[in-house]
Design an enzyme around this catalytic site. Structure first.
Site, PDB file in Angstrom:
ATOM      1  N   GLU A   1     102.360  38.898  41.762  1.00 22.19           N
ATOM      2  CA  GLU A   1     102.364  38.614  43.202  1.00 22.19           C
ATOM      3  C   GLU A   1     103.790  38.666  43.751  1.00 22.19           C
ATOM      4  O   GLU A   1     104.155  37.898  44.641  1.00 22.19           O
ATOM      5  CB  GLU A   1     101.692  37.268  43.480  1.00 22.19           C
ATOM      6  CG  GLU A   1     100.196  37.296  43.171  1.00 22.19           C
ATOM      7  CD  GLU A   1      99.459  36.027  43.563  1.00 22.19           C
ATOM      8  OE1 GLU A   1     100.065  35.155  44.225  1.00 22.19           O
ATOM      9  OE2 GLU A   1      98.266  35.901  43.206  1.00 22.19           O
ATOM     10  N   SER A   2     104.601  39.567  43.189  1.00 22.21           N
ATOM     11  CA  SER A   2     105.938  39.782  43.747  1.00 22.21           C
ATOM     12  C   SER A   2     105.815  40.038  45.244  1.00 22.21           C
ATOM     13  O   SER A   2     104.851  40.664  45.704  1.00 22.21           O
ATOM     14  CB  SER A   2     106.607  40.980  43.067  1.00 22.21           C
ATOM     15  OG  SER A   2     106.852  40.705  41.701  1.00 22.21           O
TER      16      SER A   2
ATOM     17  N   HIS B   1      90.204  31.723  45.489  1.00 21.74           N
ATOM     18  CA  HIS B   1      91.228  32.077  46.471  1.00 21.74           C
ATOM     19  C   HIS B   1      90.946  33.437  47.107  1.00 21.74           C
ATOM     20  O   HIS B   1      91.237  33.649  48.284  1.00 21.74           O
ATOM     21  CB  HIS B   1      92.595  32.087  45.785  1.00 21.74           C
ATOM     22  CG  HIS B   1      93.755  32.078  46.726  1.00 21.74           C
ATOM     23  ND1 HIS B   1      94.105  30.972  47.467  1.00 21.74           N
ATOM     24  CD2 HIS B   1      94.641  33.039  47.065  1.00 21.74           C
ATOM     25  CE1 HIS B   1      95.160  31.252  48.207  1.00 21.74           C
ATOM     26  NE2 HIS B   1      95.503  32.503  47.989  1.00 21.74           N
TER      27      HIS B   1
ATOM     28  N   SER C   1      97.249  29.236  53.513  1.00 20.73           N
ATOM     29  CA  SER C   1      97.775  28.107  52.742  1.00 20.73           C
ATOM     30  C   SER C   1      98.705  28.603  51.640  1.00 20.73           C
ATOM     31  O   SER C   1      98.535  29.692  51.107  1.00 20.73           O
ATOM     32  CB  SER C   1      96.611  27.340  52.106  1.00 20.73           C
ATOM     33  OG  SER C   1      95.888  28.197  51.240  1.00 20.73           O
ATOM     34  N   HIS C   2      99.670  27.776  51.300  1.00 23.45           N
ATOM     35  CA  HIS C   2     100.472  27.964  50.090  1.00 23.45           C
ATOM     36  C   HIS C   2     100.716  26.585  49.478  1.00 23.45           C
ATOM     37  O   HIS C   2     101.838  26.158  49.266  1.00 23.45           O
ATOM     38  CB  HIS C   2     101.779  28.700  50.395  1.00 23.45           C
ATOM     39  CG  HIS C   2     101.973  29.913  49.538  1.00 23.45           C
ATOM     40  ND1 HIS C   2     103.168  30.289  48.997  1.00 23.45           N
ATOM     41  CD2 HIS C   2     101.075  30.837  49.081  1.00 23.45           C
ATOM     42  CE1 HIS C   2     103.016  31.393  48.281  1.00 23.45           C
ATOM     43  NE2 HIS C   2     101.748  31.739  48.325  1.00 23.45           N
TER      44      HIS C   2
END
Length: 724
Positions: free
Chosen positions: A313-314, A45, A95-96
């Protein structure tokens, strides 16, 4: 001894050879913090280790490209703005996918939040959001839940943050049953003298953390996004971040206010891999080192460790390098907007990332191996002939003529891929900002550049079924389709972003899809003078949970951006007046292979993908843009999914007017998906050189079917599905 076992290494997504590289880079065993940092920075990623070799071949430059791939987003020149100041469009698509399958609302919402930050990080005010969504079969037991959650998440975040969602696409196919795709795109506008970059420079300059506090949500999100799904995927919910659009709105305004001063040296959003990737990328781009005091990181949970802080990943967080002495002014701005502000470190000249916690050094890593020297694989792939044998796409063979064009059209216009998306886009605020001129439903979305005569035209496109049948032609077509959509509204296509969604690159057949699609995209971009300025790669999109390993179709989603010099010249798809002449530019339909008609009516997925003649694509686009600029045409629509009759039906649905054709159509003429074609209308008596006259606007029917009946079928799919 650090106590790092092979099991711990494997749990961090590193293979034995990669761990040996870690040992070589450090000259010793890493501790857990260092291993975690290598893990996320070397994940697929973040490092693009399976695709980087091939991505380098793509065209990324043009006279109007200000900044290509490598920054938070791409930047193109769009001419002068008010008061003669140069303006730029800044945009990217990301993308998510995995988070949205596990937790659809938050997965989609934080996807929107992340891409917004990529754009305003560079100094742009976001003016438009788009999305490209792929779902599985509508009758799959989980699919309605996923569609509802994703659409609500996109709308919930975009609407609250005050950026209009103006366009996109939604498709359905069984290949996405176990792994949906949620690709989000943001377009922003900035002055060319106020563009911000991410390279950290200046020995001793303060490193500042702003935005929300750090929590334990999203830890290992980048690693999760770099692995297949299995039957335990629901256990990964803690790796899905939670978004707060109201905080994001405050962060946008605070950043833009600080950007109006001269305080910022560099700025980077905390996206995938959070504080790790943002600090590593800033320092490595600037050729500098970085020292962080982890005790100064604002945390919302007690007892957080440096490992958790670095990998969280806040959402709604940024990292900045400021000029010395500017900290009090910057802090005052962020406190005014009720956001956290903390000086957490400084730029050094060591070339290392050094982290301190409770007075001890808990991490000391040379930055070169982390970023620039990350693993790069030239993975094996099969030849096009071997791929074709593996893909096992049946030959088209003889296709009997349809007995009822009207009945086929009615069924197609009500099918999942062609039905009205009103249920989706009615949940999005498309008008906030008051500059949206055209949204979903036209060929491209169009948004005015505030205070000017200009407008941006934008479109997201891809035909995954073409990409599966022929990756090279499918890659070409995805680029050409956005070019065509932008041309159809009168826009001059300028550049693209992309979101490259594929399955497991360690399978040579999947790698052949990646290479084929990228080669096709590259050739199309070169032929159309339409460079790639930003993008994202999402691999391992397949699910073992659906039994036997279910890979998605190759889906290189393309987001195109173009410019209209005068927004009053924008063309639309709606028929305008009874008696207008109807023309086709680009020839009659001949190609039924991989068409929606073949799948939906004949029940087959067979044949070759249509080819794209790139010279014809460029010529026809220029012709259509010329006609629009001269005011010679009254309506324009590109011919794509479903062929000519579907294009005519969509023009009729947009206007309420029917059409009468000169001659009967064969099945291929009606529903063939030959590329580089447009339907245009012009006032009665007009002749358009190079175009074929096919009929006139008039009556209340298309192919013998009442427009009202077509509308009923077109609107029924989502209504019936969501209420059923």
């Amino acid at each position: 001894m650090s106590g790092i076992t092979p099991e711990i290494v494997e749990a961090h997504g590193l293979n034995p050879q990669e761990y040996e590289r870690v040992l070589s880079a450090l000259g010793r065993e890493p501790n857990l913090v260092e291993l975690g940092i290598f893990s996320v920075m070397w994940s697929e990623h973040c490092s693009y280790k399976s695709s980087r070799f091939h991505l380098k071949k793509l065209p990324t430059t043009a006279p109007w490209v200000i900044c290509g791939p490598g920054e938070n987003a791409g930047v193109i020149d769009i001419g002068e703005g008010p008061n003669g100041v140069g303006q730029a469009a800044i945009f990217k698509m990301e993308s998510h996918n995995h988070p949205s399958y596990i937790e659809p609302y938050q997965g989609a919402a934080t996807g929107v939040g992340g891409i917004l930050r990529d754009v305003f990080t560079m100094g742009a005010r976001p003016v438009a959001n788009l999305n490209a969504l792929r779902f599985g079969r509508p009758d799959h037991p989980k699919m309605k839940h996923l569609v509802k959650g994703v659409v609500a998440g996109i709308g919930g975040y975009g609407n609250c943050v005050g950026v209009p969602t103006v366009g996109g696409e939604t498709n359905f196919h069984k290949a996405y049953d176990g792994n949906i795709l949620v690709n989000a795109m943001t377009v922003g506008v900035a002055d060319t003298d106020k563009i911000f970059y991410s390279a950290a420079t200046g020995l001793g300059n303060p490193i500042v953390y702003v935005g929300s506090k750090t929590g334990r949500d999203g830890i290992h999100g980048a690693t999760m996004a770099s692995a297949d799904f299995d039957e335990h995927s629901d256990e990964k919910r803690p790796t899905v971040q939670v978004g707060d659009p109201f905080t994001e709105k405050l962060l946008i305004e605070a950043c833009l206010e600080l950007m109006a001063t001269d305080a910022i040296v560099a700025i980077q959003d905390m996206g995938a891999a959070g504080l790790t990737s943002s600090s590593v990328e800033m320092a490595s781009k600037g050729g500098a080192g970085i020292r962080l005091d982890m005790n100064m990181v604002p945390c919302r949970e007690d007892g957080m460790t440096p490992y958790e802080m670095m990998l969280s990943e806040s959402q709604e967080r940024m990292l900045m390098v400021l000029k010395p002495g500017k900290e009090p002014m910057a802090e005052a701005i962020f406190r005014k907007w009720e956001l956290d502000f903390a000086v957490i470190g400084e730029v050094t000249d060591t070339g290392h990332m050094v982290l301190e916690f409770n007075g001890e050094v808990v991490c000391d890593i040379p930055l070169g191996p982390l970023a620039d020297d990350a693993p790069e694989y030239e993975r094996p792939y099969v030849s096009p002939e071997e791929y074709k044998a593996w893909a096992n796409v049946p030959a088209l063979g003889e296709v009997p003529e349809t007995t009822d064009l009207g009945a086929d059209l009615l069924k197609l216009i009500g099918s999942a891929d062609l039905a009205s998306r009103a249920w989706i886009y009615q949940q999005y605020d498309s008008q906030v900002g008051a500059d949206t001129m055209q949204k979903s439903g036209g060929d491209a979305a169009v948004v005015r550049v505030h205070g000017t005569r200009k407008a941006l035209a934008m479109s997201t496109d891809c035909s995954p079924r073409y990409c599966y049948a022929d990756p090279y032609e499918g890659g070409k077509q995805a680029v050409a389709e956005t070019y065509r959509n932008i041309s159809a509204v009168g826009g001059r296509p300028l550049a693209i972003t992309n979101c490259l969604n594929f399955a497991n690159p360690q399978r040579p057949e999947i790698m052949a899809q990646i290479v084929g699609c990228l080669n096709g995209m590259g050739d199309a971009c070169r032929a159309l003078d339409y460079p790639i300025v930003s993008g994202n790669v999402s691999l391992y999109n397949e699910s073992k949970a659906t039994g036997g390993g279910s890979a998605i179709l190759p889906t290189p989603a393309i987001g195109g951006v173009g410019i209209l010099d005068d927004h009053d010249q924008m063309a639309t798809i709606a028929f305008k007046a009874q008696g207008d002449e109807i023309f086709v530019l680009g020839g009659r339909g001949t190609h039924l292979g991989q068409s929606l008609w073949l799948r939906e009516i004949a029940g087959r997925e067979a044949g070759d993908a249509p080819t794209v003649d790139l010279a014809a694509e460029a010529a026809h686009g220029a012709t259509v843009r010329g006609w629009i600029g001269e005011g010679a045409v009254t309506a324009v629509h590109d011919i794509s999914d479903g062929g000519l009759l579907v294009a005519l039906a969509e023009m009729a649905l947009a206007s309420g007017l029917g059409c009468e054709l000169d001659t009967d159509l064969s099945t291929a003429e009606a529903f063939g998906e030959d590329q580089s074609r447009y339907v245009v209308t012009a006032p009665a008596g007009t002749e358009l050189p190079g175009a074929v006259h096919i009929g006139t606007v008039g009556g209340s029917k298309v192919a013998g079917v009442e427009v009202a009946t077509l509308r009923q079928a077109n609107e029924a799919f989502f209504q019936d599905w969501m209420e059923g």
